[in-house]
Design a protein around this motif. Sequence first.
Motif, PDB file in Angstrom:
ATOM      1  N   ALA A 286       0.844  -1.206   0.000  1.00 20.86           N
ATOM      2  CA  ALA A 286       0.000   0.000   0.000  1.00 20.86           C
ATOM      3  C   ALA A 286       0.873   1.248   0.000  1.00 20.86           C
ATOM      4  O   ALA A 286       0.580   2.227  -0.716  1.00 20.86           O
ATOM      5  CB  ALA A 286      -0.911  -0.016   1.223  1.00 20.86           C
ATOM      6  N   ALA A 287       1.968   1.225   0.789  1.00 22.98           N
ATOM      7  CA  ALA A 287       2.859   2.394   0.862  1.00 22.98           C
ATOM      8  C   ALA A 287       3.536   2.635  -0.488  1.00 22.98           C
ATOM      9  O   ALA A 287       3.661   3.788  -0.935  1.00 22.98           O
ATOM     10  CB  ALA A 287       3.905   2.174   1.949  1.00 22.98           C
ATOM     11  N   LYS A 289       2.427   1.781  -3.438  1.00 18.22           N
ATOM     12  CA  LYS A 289       1.416   2.250  -4.395  1.00 18.22           C
ATOM     13  C   LYS A 289       1.124   3.735  -4.164  1.00 18.22           C
ATOM     14  O   LYS A 289       1.001   4.513  -5.112  1.00 18.22           O
ATOM     15  CB  LYS A 289       0.133   1.417  -4.206  1.00 18.22           C
ATOM     16  N   GLN A 290       1.042   4.106  -2.889  1.00 23.28           N
ATOM     17  CA  GLN A 290       0.757   5.503  -2.558  1.00 23.28           C
ATOM     18  C   GLN A 290       1.901   6.410  -3.002  1.00 23.28           C
ATOM     19  O   GLN A 290       1.670   7.529  -3.471  1.00 23.28           O
ATOM     20  CB  GLN A 290       0.557   5.617  -1.060  1.00 23.28           C
ATOM     21  N   PRO A 295       0.370   4.917  -9.855  1.00 23.25           N
ATOM     22  CA  PRO A 295      -0.297   3.920  -9.002  1.00 23.25           C
ATOM     23  C   PRO A 295      -1.238   2.991  -9.773  1.00 23.25           C
ATOM     24  O   PRO A 295      -1.513   1.880  -9.326  1.00 23.25           O
ATOM     25  CB  PRO A 295      -1.075   4.774  -7.990  1.00 23.25           C
TER      26      PRO A 295
END
Lengths: 505, 139
Positions: A286-287, A289-290, A295
């Motif tokens: 998630a990090a 991708k952020q 993304p």
Amino acid sequence: MVDLATILAGLGDAFSPINLLFVLGGVVLGQFVGALPGIGPVMAMAIAIPFTFVLDPLPAIAFLIGVNKGGLVGGAIPAVLINTPGTPDAAATALDGYPLSKRGKPLKATKMALYASVTGDTFSDIVLITVAAPLAVVALKTGPVEILALMIFAFSIIAGLVGDSIVKGVIATALGILCATIGLDPEHSTPRLYFGFFELYDGLPLAAVAIGMLVVAEILRRLAAMQGEMRPPLPRKDTQVAADRRVSLAEYWGCRFTMLRGAAIGTVLGALPGIGSTAAGFMSYAAAKQASKDPESFGKGNIHGIAATESANSAVVGANLIPLLTLGIPGSVSAALIISAFMIQGIQPGPLLFEQQGRLIYGLFGAMIMANLVNFWVGQLGLRFWVRVVRAPESIVFSTALLLCIVGVFMSTGGLFGVSIMLIAAAVGYVMHAFGYSVIIFIIAFFLGSRFELSLSQAMVILDGKPARLIEHPVALGLLLLALLSIYWLGVRAPRKQRQRNANG
Amino acid sequence: MSANRLSGLFVSLFGLALFFIVIPFDTEAVDYGWVRPATVPSAAAVVLTIAGAVLAIAPSGTTDLSRREFGRAGIYLALAASAVFLLQHLDFLIVAPAFALILMLLIGERRPLWLILGAGAGPGLIWFAATQLLGRPLP
């Protein structure tokens, strides 16, 4: 503190040819079983423990560490190739690994997983080696009251974080501690809860309970879920162009921040009890991708996705040993298995390890670094072979694994009584899982149970039986308050917020 | 009654049975020391009783129940238990291949090569590793 001569002697032990051989054997076995969907490194470690009895402590533990590290690399292979993670840790790897594989680049995907895994693992090992000894010095200044409070805090965190209900977590913890009380009590040495079975005087055998609950119960679950169908053979296409078969230096270098971030997340989460490598993998994903400029490409075969998850889940392995070696508290089930290997070898994990077994600990650190190098080379050479292993039929895998469990427990307990305990533990583990009780919490509480009782007993003597005297132990008091806070936070506040979110749609 | 409530009720009753029957019956009474042999088991029983009651009243968490899977798991467990029972009377090299073969057939494996490998080579290798390499006796 450990002196330089001990450190060098330990590292010398680690780099001996016989030790190298066991590390190599562990890594090969770990990658092999990791590549088999259904048998992960935890199962492999549990099965392997009884077979290490005949070894000296360092080769035995180095072998198990090799299995654990190799298993994490191997687990990514079926995740990438058939979207079926060999281990839960690799679940997030499948998000980008499988799409990249479907685009005709399975070797690039598996190699990226290997490189990221070794990078993350090495990072966390360096952190472990750097911080463990100073932390152990601090831990040595703590007494039984602080240790007891720390264990209660660890139980509260593990019960709150593992599984989806803190009440069930508390029940699993209590059951684990209850089972640990079977046998002679630590203060008075009187037998209890042994129901006339003199084999239980020494308590429930660690290996039988661990193998029954972690391995046999899991095999039963998988066998029961199968409906007579055999896994279809994996189609093999070998039409990849040279550039798609490897990860170039530029591609690896391009992922450096993603891997460093993942390794840092894995190391921090690994050092905390209860948060496993699966959570680390997803959090790192998630990090990444952020933080990405693109993304939308995540989930479609972006190698940054693979790098993020693999570096994080592998970094958990080294960091898991920080609470184990400094405080004697395992933060995960694989750390709990390593603790059982220590105990079977007659070594009590904890801060005194650095004083009493400094040479062994630095030997272990050396073996860990060596295991990373071996992991890299075995992965490079073995990837093509592991790709074939993914296709092994489950029927042969599970029947052989069950036989290994029976033989392993028979050897470790010296009779069929232990094997019967293993089957009972398997039935209990199966039912617990079906009703949503965490077996992981149970095992950690079971392993810590006797130490918990001893610390409680010592703490009560120090406090003269008056809990009010806790005020003289501010660290312990703070930890107990933190335990209460975490139970409120994880057991009351977070579920309430979740219910509100669900109600709001 | 939901599975969670049912399991909560069971855990609570189990805790009560432990506290009032099992622990007093199977733990020696000692009248000195702060932590007596029954202290920690009794505390665990109390926690089980209370937490089980909480779960029965306010169920939380998920369950993964399937009667069919329970039945199948029971069959596999019974097969393993039978193998362990037979190992008390017969040699490992007789029981293990038969156990592996029956298990593989139950799983649904019908390919002769894999059946031979699973029932022959698997147990043979394990026997070799345990008795010849590690020098440990097997039943």
